[in-house]
Design an enzyme around this catalytic site. Sequence first.
Site, PDB file in Angstrom:
ATOM      1  N   ALA A  79     -16.142  11.747 124.671  1.00  0.00           N
ATOM      2  CA  ALA A  79     -16.010  12.465 125.973  1.00  0.00           C
ATOM      3  C   ALA A  79     -15.347  14.611 126.184  1.00  0.00           C
ATOM      4  O   ALA A  79     -14.446  14.559 125.596  1.00  0.00           O
ATOM      5  CB  ALA A  79     -15.358  12.464 127.389  1.00  0.00           C
ATOM      6  N   TYR A  92     -17.360  26.605 121.585  1.00  0.00           N
ATOM      7  CA  TYR A  92     -17.042  24.772 121.372  1.00  0.00           C
ATOM      8  C   TYR A  92     -16.649  24.691 120.123  1.00  0.00           C
ATOM      9  O   TYR A  92     -15.187  23.607 119.845  1.00  0.00           O
ATOM     10  CB  TYR A  92     -18.389  24.241 121.590  1.00  0.00           C
ATOM     11  CG  TYR A  92     -19.171  23.176 121.289  1.00  0.00           C
ATOM     12  CD1 TYR A  92     -17.902  21.759 121.798  1.00  0.00           C
ATOM     13  CD2 TYR A  92     -19.830  22.618 120.256  1.00  0.00           C
ATOM     14  CE1 TYR A  92     -18.242  20.437 121.165  1.00  0.00           C
ATOM     15  CE2 TYR A  92     -19.801  21.366 119.247  1.00  0.00           C
ATOM     16  CZ  TYR A  92     -19.679  20.343 119.971  1.00  0.00           C
ATOM     17  OH  TYR A  92     -19.909  18.904 119.857  1.00  0.00           O
TER      18      TYR A  92
HETATM   19  N1  UFG Z   1     -33.900  25.234 120.632  1.00  0.00           N
HETATM   20  C1  UFG Z   1     -34.685  25.855 120.757  1.00  0.00           C
HETATM   21  N2  UFG Z   1     -35.646  26.007 122.114  1.00  0.00           N
HETATM   22  C2  UFG Z   1     -34.700  24.734 123.277  1.00  0.00           C
HETATM   23  C3  UFG Z   1     -33.426  24.420 122.877  1.00  0.00           C
HETATM   24  C4  UFG Z   1     -33.038  24.327 121.065  1.00  0.00           C
HETATM   25  O1  UFG Z   1     -35.944  26.825 119.995  1.00  0.00           O
HETATM   26  O2  UFG Z   1     -34.935  24.903 123.868  1.00  0.00           O
HETATM   27  C5  UFG Z   1     -33.775  25.737 119.150  1.00  0.00           C
HETATM   28  C6  UFG Z   1     -31.503  25.893 119.110  1.00  0.00           C
HETATM   29  O3  UFG Z   1     -31.934  27.274 118.817  1.00  0.00           O
HETATM   30  C7  UFG Z   1     -31.531  25.338 117.524  1.00  0.00           C
HETATM   31  C8  UFG Z   1     -32.201  23.534 117.454  1.00  0.00           C
HETATM   32  O4  UFG Z   1     -33.555  23.905 118.407  1.00  0.00           O
HETATM   33  O5  UFG Z   1     -31.459  26.182 116.677  1.00  0.00           O
HETATM   34  C9  UFG Z   1     -31.466  22.863 117.579  1.00  0.00           C
HETATM   35  O6  UFG Z   1     -30.725  22.961 119.478  1.00  0.00           O
HETATM   36  P1  UFG Z   1     -29.618  22.212 120.344  1.00  0.00           P
HETATM   37  O7  UFG Z   1     -29.454  23.179 121.295  1.00  0.00           O
HETATM   38  O8  UFG Z   1     -30.467  20.565 119.868  1.00  0.00           O
HETATM   39  O9  UFG Z   1     -28.898  21.771 119.189  1.00  0.00           O
HETATM   40  P2  UFG Z   1     -28.005  22.239 119.196  1.00  0.00           P
HETATM   41  O10 UFG Z   1     -27.801  23.224 117.040  1.00  0.00           O
HETATM   42  O11 UFG Z   1     -27.303  23.748 119.386  1.00  0.00           O
HETATM   43  O12 UFG Z   1     -26.037  21.284 118.888  1.00  0.00           O
HETATM   44  C10 UFG Z   1     -26.371  20.475 118.506  1.00  0.00           C
HETATM   45  C11 UFG Z   1     -25.366  20.373 119.288  1.00  0.00           C
HETATM   46  C12 UFG Z   1     -23.777  20.626 119.170  1.00  0.00           C
HETATM   47  C13 UFG Z   1     -23.173  20.403 117.765  1.00  0.00           C
HETATM   48  C14 UFG Z   1     -24.815  20.907 117.234  1.00  0.00           C
HETATM   49  C15 UFG Z   1     -24.110  20.523 115.792  1.00  0.00           C
HETATM   50  O13 UFG Z   1     -25.345  19.864 121.288  1.00  0.00           O
HETATM   51  O14 UFG Z   1     -23.003  19.447 120.175  1.00  0.00           O
HETATM   52  O15 UFG Z   1     -25.808  20.470 117.319  1.00  0.00           O
HETATM   53  O16 UFG Z   1     -25.626  20.852 114.908  1.00  0.00           O
HETATM   54  F1  UFG Z   1     -22.384  20.962 117.728  1.00  0.00           F
END
Ligand code: UFG
Length: 352
Positions: free
Chosen positions: A100, A167
């Site tokens: 969580a 985070y």
């Molecule tokens: N992205 C887009 N458009 C969107 C959503 C995301 O281009 O609408 C891109 C983001 O910029 C990123 C990639 O897709 O480059 C992945 O984004 P996510 O939001 O799916 O995931 P994150 O990489 O931001 O983060 C996830 C978890 C975190 C963790 C991280 C570890 O949410 O908690 O992976 O790599 F820390």
Amino acid sequence: MREVPGIEDFFGFAARLIRPTVFRSMMKVLVTGGAGYIGSVAVDALIDAGFDVVVFDNLYMGHREAVNPEAAFIEGDLADKAAVDAAFAEHKPQAVMHFASYSLVGESVENPLKYLGDNVTNGLNLLSAVLDHGVERFILSSTANLFDQPETIPISENETLIPGSPYGESKAIIERYLFWLQKTKGLRYAALRYFNAAGCTEVKGEDHTPETHLIPLVIQVALGQREKIMIFGDDYDTPDGTCVRDYIHVADLAQAHILALKALDTNESLHYNLGNGAGFSVKEVIETVREVSGHPIPAEITPRRAGDPAILVGDSTKIRKELGWDPQFGDLKPIVESAWKWHSAHPEGYGS
Ligand code: UFG
């Protein structure tokens, strides 16, 4: 004609009955966030492996429907120290898995104290209860966001910890608390640093409100629930200019938790990076959803999202060698297929 069961059948049957009972009497695990995306899959895996499970979840992002019916459920908030204490007093867990937390990189940049404050103080309330009630094993959901400026890709556990956002910093702080609680109080712990959790099982899926993660958002476009996908920047130093991530299936993450929990019998502290070791760009993810779903996916390039590193790919050699972790979903396509299957069957998610 009905076959008469032989003696082997009888012993096999008896073993199946007895084995879960033996494990159950061995260990009860309290799972914070056990109604959430990754936590609910881990709870299923724990129950399949014969553990007794208590879920503690405030349903902020989680869903009551996602909680395995064989687990006890407490609707409670980690911010409420008395409620945490009462849960430990009533259920007397021997181990804790802590899923969580607020976990959005972009949100943490906009609202840092939600992460540097709440994630940390909630974690402290939990750790206080762990010490007060003599719990000896703790597994932390940590993150690849600890590695903002990796010198080597794929990223191994030897990489310097430089959190990429409030985070990531909140997880780094809790990892440090665990380090000291191990040294001073003998708490055994595993810090599992997830790369990008993705995919669904037959019965559990990804359902956040609001959804911010790439794969479920692209699937929403394929399902006609969203007009287009925004690509957050195409000017990164990557082959196609969009961010590269290492997508790892939730069921594989869950298995890593079971292995780590068992390994704490003989280890004081464990740190593992959990990824597939292969990176996929945002454009490649969109193309894979197009291929799997057979739907066109309109996309639009927008500015970068704050806090996003260009490339995050994990080296999981250590946990593969030491614990025999063997991810079953080694490529992006089967991961997307599993997600497409669940989202097509549950277009409104859990519906709660
Ligand atoms: N992205 C887009 N458009 C969107 C959503 C995301 O281009 O609408 C891109 C983001 O910029 C990123 C990639 O897709 O480059 C992945 O984004 P996510 O939001 O799916 O995931 P994150 O990489 O931001 O983060 C996830 C978890 C975190 C963790 C991280 C570890 O949410 O908690 O992976 O790599 F820390």
